[in-house]
Write a protein that holds these residues in place. Sequence first.
Motif, PDB file in Angstrom:
ATOM      1  N   ASP A  71       8.418 -33.668 -38.387  1.00  0.00           N
ATOM      2  CA  ASP A  71       8.468 -32.339 -38.993  1.00  0.00           C
ATOM      3  C   ASP A  71       7.829 -32.329 -40.376  1.00  0.00           C
ATOM      4  OD1 ASP A  71       9.865 -31.017 -36.895  1.00  0.00           O
ATOM      5  OD2 ASP A  71      11.765 -31.823 -37.632  1.00  0.00           O
ATOM      6  N   GLU A  72       7.957 -33.416 -41.091  1.00  0.00           N
ATOM      7  CA  GLU A  72       7.380 -33.469 -42.432  1.00  0.00           C
ATOM      8  C   GLU A  72       5.919 -33.894 -42.431  1.00  0.00           C
ATOM      9  OE1 GLU A  72       9.881 -35.464 -45.226  1.00  0.00           O
ATOM     10  OE2 GLU A  72      11.369 -33.864 -45.104  1.00  0.00           O
ATOM     11  N   ARG A  77      -1.279 -31.687 -41.703  1.00  0.00           N
ATOM     12  CA  ARG A  77      -2.558 -31.538 -40.998  1.00  0.00           C
ATOM     13  C   ARG A  77      -2.950 -30.076 -40.807  1.00  0.00           C
ATOM     14  NH1 ARG A  77      -1.122 -36.002 -36.527  1.00  0.00           N
ATOM     15  NH2 ARG A  77       0.203 -34.303 -35.864  1.00  0.00           N
ATOM     16  N   ASP A  78      -2.054 -29.160 -41.168  1.00  0.00           N
ATOM     17  CA  ASP A  78      -2.290 -27.724 -41.007  1.00  0.00           C
ATOM     18  C   ASP A  78      -3.308 -27.250 -42.047  1.00  0.00           C
ATOM     19  OD1 ASP A  78      -1.911 -24.807 -41.327  1.00  0.00           O
ATOM     20  OD2 ASP A  78      -0.225 -25.097 -39.951  1.00  0.00           O
ATOM     21  N   VAL A  91       5.597 -23.650 -43.440  1.00  0.00           N
ATOM     22  CA  VAL A  91       5.402 -24.328 -42.154  1.00  0.00           C
ATOM     23  C   VAL A  91       6.581 -25.245 -41.848  1.00  0.00           C
ATOM     24  CG1 VAL A  91       3.892 -25.887 -40.849  1.00  0.00           C
ATOM     25  CG2 VAL A  91       2.894 -24.176 -42.360  1.00  0.00           C
ATOM     26  N   LEU A  92       7.050 -25.965 -42.832  1.00  0.00           N
ATOM     27  CA  LEU A  92       8.164 -26.891 -42.638  1.00  0.00           C
ATOM     28  C   LEU A  92       9.454 -26.149 -42.273  1.00  0.00           C
ATOM     29  CD1 LEU A  92       9.152 -29.774 -42.685  1.00  0.00           C
ATOM     30  CD2 LEU A  92       9.433 -29.594 -45.150  1.00  0.00           C
ATOM     31  N   ILE A  93       9.766 -25.094 -42.993  1.00  0.00           N
ATOM     32  CA  ILE A  93      10.977 -24.313 -42.697  1.00  0.00           C
ATOM     33  C   ILE A  93      10.868 -23.713 -41.294  1.00  0.00           C
ATOM     34  CG2 ILE A  93      12.319 -22.255 -43.337  1.00  0.00           C
ATOM     35  CD1 ILE A  93      12.724 -24.623 -45.262  1.00  0.00           C
ATOM     36  N   ILE A 111       8.761 -16.670 -41.192  1.00  0.00           N
ATOM     37  CA  ILE A 111       9.162 -17.183 -42.511  1.00  0.00           C
ATOM     38  C   ILE A 111       8.402 -16.449 -43.615  1.00  0.00           C
ATOM     39  CG2 ILE A 111       9.361 -19.243 -43.975  1.00  0.00           C
ATOM     40  CD1 ILE A 111      11.217 -19.167 -41.438  1.00  0.00           C
ATOM     41  N   GLU A 112       7.135 -16.122 -43.381  1.00  0.00           N
ATOM     42  CA  GLU A 112       6.344 -15.365 -44.368  1.00  0.00           C
ATOM     43  C   GLU A 112       6.955 -13.993 -44.642  1.00  0.00           C
ATOM     44  OE1 GLU A 112       2.464 -14.995 -42.693  1.00  0.00           O
ATOM     45  OE2 GLU A 112       1.871 -17.027 -43.235  1.00  0.00           O
TER      46      GLU A 112
END
Length: 161
Positions: A71-72, A77-78, A91-93, A111-112
Amino acid sequence: MRRVLSASARPSGDASSAASRGGERDKESTAARESRETLRTEFPFELPRGYVDDAGTVHRSGVMRLATARDELIPLRDDRVRENAAYLSVVLIARVVSRIGTVDDIHPGVIEDLFASDLAFLQDFYRRINAEGHTRAAVTCPSCQENFAVDLAGGGRPGES
């Protein structure tokens, strides 16, 4: 004179009942040990304001799971994260929140759309459960200056009883 019988010399009823008592104790201790060693991997939370979906419904309760190394690593790579390092937390959340209200398709777009206070809450919640291993926070009452702990995952909101 005291006489001690070996297990093989004891009457069969005594040996089997002793063995079954020992077996029951072993089962109990194993079950107790397993329950103590169970790792909690999901943590419920209540957002301070809530996620408002396209229909205008407000979703406040949710679940976050513990993060894995993957996950981390994957968000690094995004392309969005490479262009803007601040996007890493979005992204992580999105990877570790499994549900907000009835919304279970959590992705960076969801999330955004959170209010800034809700994103800040989830970032702190992530840090607490993954680094500290609990959801408690030390706080001080602004009126009486009393120090106490609150559970950030709890269902109640500050000021409500």
